[in-house]
Design an enzyme around this catalytic site. Structure first.
Site, mmCIF file in Angstrom:
data_model
loop_
_atom_site.group_PDB
_atom_site.id
_atom_site.type_symbol
_atom_site.label_atom_id
_atom_site.label_comp_id
_atom_site.label_asym_id
_atom_site.label_seq_id
_atom_site.Cartn_x
_atom_site.Cartn_y
_atom_site.Cartn_z
ATOM 1 N N GLY A 187 -4.573 -4.099 -4.981
ATOM 2 C CA GLY A 187 -5.241 -3.780 -4.815
ATOM 3 C C GLY A 187 -4.638 -2.037 -5.657
ATOM 4 O O GLY A 187 -4.174 -1.430 -4.863
ATOM 5 N N HIS A 188 -4.458 -1.462 -6.678
ATOM 6 C CA HIS A 188 -3.357 -0.302 -6.656
ATOM 7 C C HIS A 188 -4.689 0.660 -6.947
ATOM 8 O O HIS A 188 -5.401 0.719 -8.038
ATOM 9 C CB HIS A 188 -2.868 -0.524 -8.267
ATOM 10 C CG HIS A 188 -1.350 -1.096 -7.706
ATOM 11 N ND1 HIS A 188 -0.929 -1.686 -8.996
ATOM 12 C CD2 HIS A 188 -1.060 -1.845 -6.935
ATOM 13 C CE1 HIS A 188 0.353 -2.345 -8.340
ATOM 14 N NE2 HIS A 188 0.099 -2.565 -6.937
ATOM 15 N N GLN A 247 2.530 -5.503 -2.784
ATOM 16 C CA GLN A 247 2.590 -5.844 -2.087
ATOM 17 C C GLN A 247 3.471 -4.919 -1.867
ATOM 18 O O GLN A 247 3.957 -4.380 -1.912
ATOM 19 C CB GLN A 247 2.729 -7.988 -1.025
ATOM 20 C CG GLN A 247 1.246 -7.835 -1.136
ATOM 21 C CD GLN A 247 0.768 -8.627 -2.693
ATOM 22 O OE1 GLN A 247 1.767 -9.034 -3.118
ATOM 23 N NE2 GLN A 247 -0.646 -7.886 -2.871
ATOM 24 N N ASP A 258 0.654 -1.577 -0.041
ATOM 25 C CA ASP A 258 0.106 0.048 -0.641
ATOM 26 C C ASP A 258 0.831 1.315 -0.223
ATOM 27 O O ASP A 258 0.732 2.499 0.437
ATOM 28 C CB ASP A 258 -0.296 0.268 1.851
ATOM 29 C CG ASP A 258 -1.622 -0.930 1.728
ATOM 30 O OD1 ASP A 258 -2.493 -1.717 0.270
ATOM 31 O OD2 ASP A 258 -2.111 -1.790 2.409
ATOM 32 N N LYS A 280 2.701 1.919 -5.088
ATOM 33 C CA LYS A 280 3.219 1.753 -6.044
ATOM 34 C C LYS A 280 2.495 2.221 -7.831
ATOM 35 O O LYS A 280 2.530 1.991 -8.333
ATOM 36 C CB LYS A 280 3.587 0.367 -5.757
ATOM 37 C CG LYS A 280 4.315 -0.079 -5.058
ATOM 38 C CD LYS A 280 4.383 -1.272 -5.120
ATOM 39 C CE LYS A 280 3.122 -2.546 -3.932
ATOM 40 N NZ LYS A 280 2.753 -2.362 -2.726
#
Ligand code: IMP
Length: 428
Positions: free
Chosen positions: A43-44, A227, A16, A19
């Site tokens: 989750g981007h 991650q 988180d 990225k």
């Protein structure tokens, strides 16, 4: 930033770190972006022109027209969710299907993996890992146990049917012994075979594509991690980790190239620290300050919506992440979140039983006894969100960034001061 041919972008904390935003900024300058590990646990969130896109399996590079995006062999592919994500992009006018390639060597993540993940967590009770419940652990277990079903197995429908049915039966034995509801093997088989027609045209050899792209005179590639280093199966805070190799070495294995092809590793960190799920977080803040940081930073999981645990910047963690990743540069995100604090702390070392350590302990029982050794710096109490060059930042913010650079030993490449694409400061 130096022009790298093959750059890996990794999270250098517990995930988180932002990225997606950094990849989005760099993706415009490369030909191809590839994910190398993880699955729909990631989750981007990327903000483009007022729109927020949350991508779980498809690389953030997809938001740049014409860029080729690959899912490497190291990824565990949830086919149904992947196709939903693809449809959602196309529904918003982003032509995606023709630009995506999926490794034939990637393993499938199926409904029973999610059930097993959730059943395992229930069984762990107090000791639960706090997984995303997306089936990641059980899918990698099957892969390592040499019992998984791969994308390439779908090329022959009969073989796929046979393998999927047998795998679902085996999973049911595990589900029953975990006291969980078994799956219906025929439904698993039908579900995957129904996606086959759409998936097969995307199947590719990711390593070969990457090497071919790099053989072109100006060819450039970005390998996108999910991650973060502290969630790496080998180097993270085991067992409170994910089940893949999140660090830069995993990038080579996870797409099918040799490590010598990679010539840069950019670590992404927040200007503070967060973590979701269980496990150690040495700089975790007491509720009042932690809640303030969480609200200011919008620190809720993009995949699960869970509140993230928050703490000050931990230089011991990032120094360690620099070591295990071979970081060549650092991107610091969310500096603006610290704009209103009177003072800001950085953890420079760990006091364990009266002795100060500057390296990250491998023994969790030692980690439990760690007292962070903080340096306190004055806050800048100024809105930094409009800064576009280093000189636009207040002196106290520049001093904070310099201290991070000195404590981690990694040169700063980007600093981001907001969610929009333009809210980024190049540092060299
Ligand atoms: P899993 O990957 O779902 O098995 O979860 C294992 C651990 O990794 C848990 O602590 C999760 O909260 C964490 N995790 C997995 N994916 C992410 C992510 O994208 N960001 C932050 N933490 C994650």
């Amino acid at each position: 930033m130096k022009r790298y041919r093959c750059l890996v972008v990794v999270g250098a904390q517990w995930g988180d770190e932002g990225k997606g935003k950094i990849v989005d900024v760099i993706a415009g300058k490369v030909d191809l972006v590839a994910r190398y590990q993880g699955g729909a646990n990631a989750g981007h969130t990327v903000h483009v022109g007022g729109d927020a896109f949350i991508l779980h399996q498809i690389p953030s590079g997809i938001l740049h027209a014409g860029k080729r995006c690959l899912l490497g062999n190291g990824v565990v592919l949830d086919v149904a969710q992947f196709l939903d994500e693809l449809d959602a992009l196309e529904a918003r006018g982003i032509e995606a299907a023709a630009r995506i390639g999926v490794s034939g060597r990637a393993h499938l993540l199926l409904d029973y993996h999610k059930r097993l993940d959730q059943a395992n967590e229930r069984r762990r009770g107090e000791k639960k890992i706090g997984t995303t419940g997306k089936g990641i652990g059980p899918a990698y277990e099957d892969k390592i146990a040499r019992a998984g079903v791969r994308v390439a197995d779908l090329l022959d429908a009969d073989r796929a049917r046979r393998l999927l049915h047998a795998a679902a039966e085996r999973a049911n034995e595990r589900l029953r012994s975990a006291g969980a509801e078994p799956c219906v093997p025929a439904q698993i088989v039908d579900g995957v075979l129904a996606s086959r027609e759409r998936l097969l045209p995307m199947v590719t050899d990711t390593g070969r594509e990457i090497v071919t792209t790099l053989a072109r005179p100006e060819g450039r590639v970005l390998l996108e991690g999910a991650q973060g280093a502290m969630l790496d199966i080998d180097h993270g805070t085991y067992p409170y980790v994910t089940s893949s190799s999140t660090t830069a070495s995993g990038a080579a294995t996870g797409v099918g190239i040799g490590p010598t092809v990679i010539d840069g590793v950019l670590g992404v960190v927040k200007a503070y620290t967060t973590r979701v799920g269980s496990g150690p977080l040495p700089t975790e803040l007491e509720p009042e300050l932690g809640d303030r940081l969480r609200e200011l930073g919008g620190e809720y999981g993009a995949t699960t919506g869970r509140p993230r645990r928050c703490g000050w910047f931990d230089a011991v963690v990032v120094r360690y992440a620099a070591l295990v990743n071979g970081l060549t540069g650092l991107a610091i995100t969310k500096l603006d979140v610290l704009d209103t604090f009177d003072e800001i702390r950085i953890c420079a070392g760990y006091d364990v039983d009266g002795r100060v350590h500057d390296s990250f302990p491998y023994d969790l029982s030692v980690l439990d006894r760690v007292q962070p050794v903080y340096e306190t710096m004055p806050g800048w109490k100024t809105d930094t969100s409009a800064a576009r060059e280093i000189d636009d930042l207040p002196a106290a913010a520049r001093a904070y960034l310099e201290r991070i650079r000195d404590l981690t030993g990694v040169p700063l490449v980007f600093v981001s001061v907001g969610t929009r694409r333009d809210q980024i400061i190049p540092m060299n």
